[in-house]
Design a protein around this motif. Structure first.
Motif, PDB file in Angstrom:
ATOM      1  N   ILE A   1      27.976  49.477  23.413  1.00 57.89           N
ATOM      2  CA  ILE A   1      29.150  49.072  22.852  1.00 57.89           C
ATOM      3  C   ILE A   1      30.288  49.575  23.576  1.00 57.89           C
ATOM      4  N   ALA A   2      30.304  50.558  24.107  1.00 57.98           N
ATOM      5  CA  ALA A   2      31.214  51.469  24.994  1.00 57.98           C
ATOM      6  C   ALA A   2      31.354  50.274  26.238  1.00 57.98           C
ATOM      7  N   LEU A   3      30.258  49.953  26.694  1.00 56.96           N
ATOM      8  CA  LEU A   3      30.099  48.686  27.921  1.00 56.96           C
ATOM      9  C   LEU A   3      30.877  47.757  27.526  1.00 56.96           C
ATOM     10  N   ASN A   4      30.679  46.983  26.427  1.00 57.95           N
ATOM     11  CA  ASN A   4      31.483  45.990  26.042  1.00 57.95           C
ATOM     12  C   ASN A   4      32.955  46.156  25.867  1.00 57.95           C
ATOM     13  N   VAL A   5      33.178  47.246  25.016  1.00 55.83           N
ATOM     14  CA  VAL A   5      34.589  47.797  25.219  1.00 55.83           C
ATOM     15  C   VAL A   5      35.467  47.570  26.525  1.00 55.83           C
ATOM     16  N   THR A   6      34.790  48.126  27.666  1.00 55.34           N
ATOM     17  CA  THR A   6      35.314  48.315  28.957  1.00 55.34           C
ATOM     18  C   THR A   6      35.487  46.862  29.456  1.00 55.34           C
ATOM     19  N   ALA A   7      34.407  45.968  29.060  1.00 55.26           N
ATOM     20  CA  ALA A   7      34.454  44.799  29.737  1.00 55.26           C
ATOM     21  C   ALA A   7      35.466  43.860  28.965  1.00 55.26           C
ATOM     22  N   GLY A   8      35.789  43.983  27.882  1.00 55.54           N
ATOM     23  CA  GLY A   8      36.777  43.497  26.960  1.00 55.54           C
ATOM     24  C   GLY A   8      38.196  43.822  27.548  1.00 55.54           C
ATOM     25  N   LEU A   9      38.227  45.047  27.747  1.00 54.01           N
ATOM     26  CA  LEU A   9      39.454  45.847  28.629  1.00 54.01           C
ATOM     27  C   LEU A   9      39.572  45.120  29.909  1.00 54.01           C
ATOM     28  N   GLY A  10      38.844  45.207  30.661  1.00 52.90           N
ATOM     29  CA  GLY A  10      38.872  44.483  32.024  1.00 52.90           C
ATOM     30  C   GLY A  10      39.128  43.011  31.926  1.00 52.90           C
ATOM     31  N   ALA A  11      38.813  42.228  31.025  1.00 56.76           N
ATOM     32  CA  ALA A  11      38.917  40.704  30.967  1.00 56.76           C
ATOM     33  C   ALA A  11      40.511  40.632  30.684  1.00 56.76           C
ATOM     34  N   LEU A  12      40.940  41.404  29.856  1.00 60.44           N
ATOM     35  CA  LEU A  12      42.391  41.259  29.263  1.00 60.44           C
ATOM     36  C   LEU A  12      43.438  41.772  30.482  1.00 60.44           C
ATOM     37  N   GLY A  13      42.753  42.801  31.153  1.00 62.19           N
ATOM     38  CA  GLY A  13      43.548  43.509  32.227  1.00 62.19           C
ATOM     39  C   GLY A  13      43.754  42.683  33.408  1.00 62.19           C
ATOM     40  N   PHE A  14      42.648  42.012  33.758  1.00 62.82           N
ATOM     41  CA  PHE A  14      42.728  41.568  35.171  1.00 62.82           C
ATOM     42  C   PHE A  14      43.207  39.913  34.586  1.00 62.82           C
ATOM     43  N   ALA A  15      43.547  39.567  33.501  1.00 64.20           N
ATOM     44  CA  ALA A  15      44.134  38.316  33.187  1.00 64.20           C
ATOM     45  C   ALA A  15      45.442  37.625  34.128  1.00 64.20           C
ATOM     46  N   TRP A  16      46.213  38.702  34.344  1.00 60.18           N
ATOM     47  CA  TRP A  16      47.390  38.485  35.071  1.00 60.18           C
ATOM     48  C   TRP A  16      47.092  38.436  36.628  1.00 60.18           C
ATOM     49  N   ILE A  17      46.005  39.298  37.025  1.00 57.79           N
ATOM     50  CA  ILE A  17      45.767  39.350  38.392  1.00 57.79           C
ATOM     51  C   ILE A  17      45.058  38.034  38.874  1.00 57.79           C
ATOM     52  N   ASP A  18      44.136  37.403  37.796  1.00 60.08           N
ATOM     53  CA  ASP A  18      43.622  36.278  37.960  1.00 60.08           C
ATOM     54  C   ASP A  18      44.635  35.403  38.367  1.00 60.08           C
ATOM     55  N   ASP A  19      45.849  35.165  37.677  1.00 59.22           N
ATOM     56  CA  ASP A  19      46.969  33.981  37.946  1.00 59.22           C
ATOM     57  C   ASP A  19      47.625  34.469  39.347  1.00 59.22           C
ATOM     58  N   ALA A  20      47.654  35.896  39.623  1.00 60.49           N
ATOM     59  CA  ALA A  20      48.331  36.047  40.889  1.00 60.49           C
ATOM     60  C   ALA A  20      47.504  35.863  42.049  1.00 60.49           C
ATOM     61  N   LEU A  21      46.119  36.164  41.958  1.00 62.81           N
ATOM     62  CA  LEU A  21      45.429  36.016  43.129  1.00 62.81           C
ATOM     63  C   LEU A  21      44.520  34.795  43.134  1.00 62.81           C
ATOM     64  N   GLY A  22      44.500  34.090  42.047  1.00 57.96           N
ATOM     65  CA  GLY A  22      43.254  33.001  42.031  1.00 57.96           C
ATOM     66  C   GLY A  22      42.175  33.440  41.571  1.00 57.96           C
ATOM     67  N   GLY A  23      41.370  32.446  41.081  1.00 59.74           N
ATOM     68  CA  GLY A  23      40.150  32.680  40.518  1.00 59.74           C
ATOM     69  C   GLY A  23      38.890  33.132  41.673  1.00 59.74           C
ATOM     70  N   ARG A  24      39.084  32.611  42.655  1.00 57.84           N
ATOM     71  CA  ARG A  24      38.084  32.911  43.782  1.00 57.84           C
ATOM     72  C   ARG A  24      38.341  34.512  44.119  1.00 57.84           C
ATOM     73  N   ASN A  25      39.551  34.636  44.598  1.00 54.69           N
ATOM     74  CA  ASN A  25      39.868  36.239  45.032  1.00 54.69           C
ATOM     75  C   ASN A  25      39.604  37.104  43.761  1.00 54.69           C
ATOM     76  N   THR A  26      39.610  36.712  42.497  1.00 56.56           N
ATOM     77  CA  THR A  26      39.423  37.679  41.499  1.00 56.56           C
ATOM     78  C   THR A  26      37.759  37.802  41.424  1.00 56.56           C
ATOM     79  N   ILE A  27      37.475  36.928  41.457  1.00 51.46           N
ATOM     80  CA  ILE A  27      35.701  37.007  41.490  1.00 51.46           C
ATOM     81  C   ILE A  27      35.370  37.886  42.526  1.00 51.46           C
ATOM     82  N   LEU A  28      35.581  37.580  43.735  1.00 52.19           N
ATOM     83  CA  LEU A  28      35.374  38.260  44.997  1.00 52.19           C
ATOM     84  C   LEU A  28      35.715  40.007  44.693  1.00 52.19           C
ATOM     85  N   LEU A  29      36.882  40.143  44.099  1.00 51.81           N
ATOM     86  CA  LEU A  29      37.393  41.709  43.619  1.00 51.81           C
ATOM     87  C   LEU A  29      36.433  42.258  42.456  1.00 51.81           C
ATOM     88  N   ALA A  30      35.871  41.410  41.738  1.00 48.56           N
ATOM     89  CA  ALA A  30      35.009  42.007  40.575  1.00 48.56           C
ATOM     90  C   ALA A  30      33.747  42.138  41.207  1.00 48.56           C
TER      91      ALA A  30
END
Length: 429
Positions: A287-316
């Motif tokens: 459950i805790a892992l799913n919480v942090t995964a959800g927070l990560g998806a929400l938090g990186f949403a702006w990073i994705d638009d700034a860096l692009g999907g490919r670079n966000t995938i590499l960072l992840a």
């Protein structure tokens, strides 16, 4: 073509309705496929945890084969027919019906085939519905905000999965006072959670059904669209070099998704075997892992638009690989928890950025077909990770060495993603 001009205001009601569908869909994967029904099937239907685990793996594996084969075909047919919502609604209702029918699966060994049929059908419904759901994103969001909406939706999915699981656990399974008069001897308190999934999925899907605009019909009948879909798929394969950057991405995703799926498949087993965690502690960790995964998806949403999907995938992938490596070398359960939560932060962005990347680069007339191939890439080699972990664990008699094979999938996926263009690939219309 997209339903909006690139400069036109976004339809916020349609986009939030689209995002909430991720919340709706997640209850099936969390309660049925991961935590509640999977355990109920092994312990109460098969009544042998080893045989039950093996049978469950076969059911999920066979469903994955059907998904891998049929997903690109269904996507191609939908592209030729134009509309997507009838497909989304039909497959959603198939999953809703299948989830509700799991209520009829009694805790008896003679219920095996009934359980296998309905959970297999439900899995097909949920996975196929997701193809058409994903393909709607580029028609709704502007390219510069695609990552944001993909991340927000994926984060909502994690939150919805956790919320539905909490209700299932504390409202039904572990409730002290039985408010619904359910017969525990007949496992009705567990079986009721499958009905909860059906209601949850249906209710929270309604905004998508009602408020998301659809592409117009092409005028082709289903038979004609099927023939045209097969022809289009054949043409795409024949001219695959025109889409080589997308193909390279899908192969990379196939590999790093294998690694990610194996983490979730064996994470609980590793935690229990290496750190002596109890079943309750494993569930709390999940459950805790799913919480942090959800927070990560929400938090990186702006990073994705700034860096692009490919670079966000590499960072992840860097974050995921580093934290997975740390987990494999630590000896303290407390430190394991810390690195596990860090790992979770990168899980959500990896998944959401994969969707947003394809949404940006898929040719408009092939979007649903491409998301069918996207589903294919998530299932085609899903057996490889668990199989390799099992082999290496058996040969070395070490869970740590077995789990270390996950790093190979993540590394190869990372190397392949380096060869995917960072900007939107120009593909033929």
């Amino acid at each position: 073509m997209p339903l909006h001009s690139p400069t036109a205001p976004e339809n916020r009601r349609a986009l939030w309705s689209w995002a909430v569908y991720d919340w709706a869909n997640s209850a099936f994967f969390t309660i049925i496929l991961t935590f509640v029904f999977a355990q109920y099937f092994s312990t109460s239907v098969v009544q042998d945890e080893v045989a039950g685990t093996n049978a469950w793996g076969n059911i999920v594996g066979i469903s994955g084969v059907f998904i891998a084969i049929l997903a690109p075909i269904l996507g191609a047919i939908a592209d030729q027919s134009g509309r997507r919502k009838p497909w989304l609604i039909s497959f959603t209702l198939l999953c809703v019906l299948s989830s509700a029918m799991l209520w009829t699966v009694m805790p008896e060994t003679n219920q095996f085939w009934k359980a296998a049929f309905w959970v297999g059908l439900g899995t097909l419904g949920a996975e196929f519905a997701f193809i058409f759901y994903n393909a709607m994103l580029p028609d709704l969001a502007r390219p510069e905000r695609t990552g944001r909406w993909s991340g927000w939706a994926w984060g909502l999915g994690y939150v919805g999965g956790i919320a539905s699981l909490v209700i299932a656990l504390y409202g039904f399974i572990e409730a002290d006072a039985d408010l619904f008069g359910l017969d525990r001897d007949a496992a009705e308190h567990v079986r009721a959670t499958f009905v909860l999934v059906a209601i949850w999925y249906l209710v929270f899907s309604l905004p998508a059904f009602l408020f998301i605009p659809d592409r117009p019909k092409t005028g082709l009948s289903l038979a004609a669209a099927t023939r045209a879909g097969f022809a289009q798929l054949k043409e795409s394969i024949a001219h695959v070099r025109q889409y080589r950057d997308i193909v390279r991405f899908l192969i990379a995703r196939m590999l790093y998704t294998d690694g990610l799926a194996t983490i979730f498949t064996f994470g609980g087993v590793y935690a229990a075997g290496t750190f002596n965690m109890s079943p309750t502690e494993v569930l709390q960790f999940a459950i805790a892992l799913n919480v942090t995964a959800g927070l990560g998806a929400l938090g990186f949403a702006w990073i994705d638009d700034a860096l692009g999907g490919r670079n966000t995938i590499l960072l992840a992938l860097v974050g995921l690989g580093s934290s997975a490596l740390a987990i494999l070398v630590v000896d303290s359960s407390t430190v394991f928890w810390v690195w596990g939560m860090i790992l979770g932060i990168f899980v959500g962005p990896l998944q959401s950025a994969s969707r947003s990347h394809l949404a940006r680069v898929a040719p408009p007339h092939l979007q649903t077909q491409m998301f069918g191939l996207f589903a294919f890439s998530g299932k085609a080699t899903a057996f490889a990770g668990p199989l390799l972990v099992g082999w290496v664990t058996a040969m070395t008699d070490s869970q740590r060495w077995g789990m270390s094979t996950i790093l190979v999938f993540l590394l190869i996926g990372f190397v392949l993603m380096l060869k995917v263009p960072a900007t939107e690939a120009k593909v033929p219309d």
